[in-house]
Design a protein around this motif. Structure first.
Motif, PDB file in Angstrom:
ATOM      1  N   ARG A 144       0.802  -1.154   0.057  1.00 19.10           N
ATOM      2  CA  ARG A 144       0.068  -0.002  -0.082  1.00 19.10           C
ATOM      3  C   ARG A 144       0.964   1.334   0.023  1.00 19.10           C
ATOM      4  NH1 ARG A 144      -4.594  -1.336   4.434  1.00 19.10           N
ATOM      5  NH2 ARG A 144      -5.855  -3.105   3.061  1.00 19.10           N
ATOM      6  N   ARG A 145       2.001   1.178   0.779  1.00 14.88           N
ATOM      7  CA  ARG A 145       2.871   2.418   0.781  1.00 14.88           C
ATOM      8  C   ARG A 145       3.482   2.515  -0.564  1.00 14.88           C
ATOM      9  NH1 ARG A 145       6.187   0.679   4.875  1.00 14.88           N
ATOM     10  NH2 ARG A 145       4.736   1.776   6.328  1.00 14.88           N
ATOM     11  N   ARG A 146       4.010   1.679  -1.091  1.00 11.56           N
ATOM     12  CA  ARG A 146       4.440   1.693  -2.667  1.00 11.56           C
ATOM     13  C   ARG A 146       3.420   2.317  -3.735  1.00 11.56           C
ATOM     14  NH1 ARG A 146       7.130  -3.279  -1.519  1.00 11.56           N
ATOM     15  NH2 ARG A 146       5.287  -4.452  -2.477  1.00 11.56           N
ATOM     16  N   ARG A 190       0.835   4.153  -2.729  1.00 12.87           N
ATOM     17  CA  ARG A 190       0.747   5.633  -2.616  1.00 12.87           C
ATOM     18  C   ARG A 190       1.695   6.326  -3.206  1.00 12.87           C
ATOM     19  NH1 ARG A 190      -1.016   3.983   2.513  1.00 12.87           N
ATOM     20  NH2 ARG A 190       1.026   4.498   3.348  1.00 12.87           N
ATOM     21  N   GLN A 191       3.030   6.061  -2.907  1.00 12.93           N
ATOM     22  CA  GLN A 191       4.195   6.559  -3.627  1.00 12.93           C
ATOM     23  C   GLN A 191       3.928   6.752  -5.189  1.00 12.93           C
ATOM     24  OE1 GLN A 191       7.594   4.711  -1.812  1.00 12.93           O
ATOM     25  NE2 GLN A 191       7.258   5.636   0.195  1.00 12.93           N
ATOM     26  N   ASP A 198      -6.467   2.369   5.517  1.00 17.11           N
ATOM     27  CA  ASP A 198      -5.080   3.008   5.945  1.00 17.11           C
ATOM     28  C   ASP A 198      -4.767   3.589   7.001  1.00 17.11           C
ATOM     29  OD1 ASP A 198      -3.889   1.627   3.599  1.00 17.11           O
ATOM     30  OD2 ASP A 198      -4.248   3.402   2.212  1.00 17.11           O
ATOM     31  N   ARG A 242      -2.592   2.937  10.355  1.00 17.76           N
ATOM     32  CA  ARG A 242      -1.816   3.910  11.113  1.00 17.76           C
ATOM     33  C   ARG A 242      -1.978   4.143  12.299  1.00 17.76           C
ATOM     34  NH1 ARG A 242      -2.585   6.584   6.428  1.00 17.76           N
ATOM     35  NH2 ARG A 242      -3.942   8.134   7.347  1.00 17.76           N
TER      36      ARG A 242
END
Length: 54
Positions: A25-27, A29-30, A43, A47
């Motif tokens: 998910r982080r990738r 978003r980036q 998400d 967090r």
């Protein structure tokens, strides 16, 4: 009944899967700035859980 070592193995496997999903998910978003953290409730829950108490 599940043995202690089997329980540890299952727990580690679950933690590995969660870590992989969070990284994916982080990738995402980036790579796609349109996906801001405010648009996905899941998400925000991740967090909040990562922050711990206080």
């Amino acid at each position: 009944m599940i043995s202690n070592s089997e329980m540890i193995r299952i727990r580690r496997q679950m933690q590995r899967r969660i870590r992989d999903v969070v990284a994916e998910r982080r990738r995402a978003r980036q790579l796609d700035p349109v996906l801001s953290p405010a648009t996905t409730g899941a998400d925000q829950e991740v967090r909040a859980a990562d922050n711990g108490p206080g």
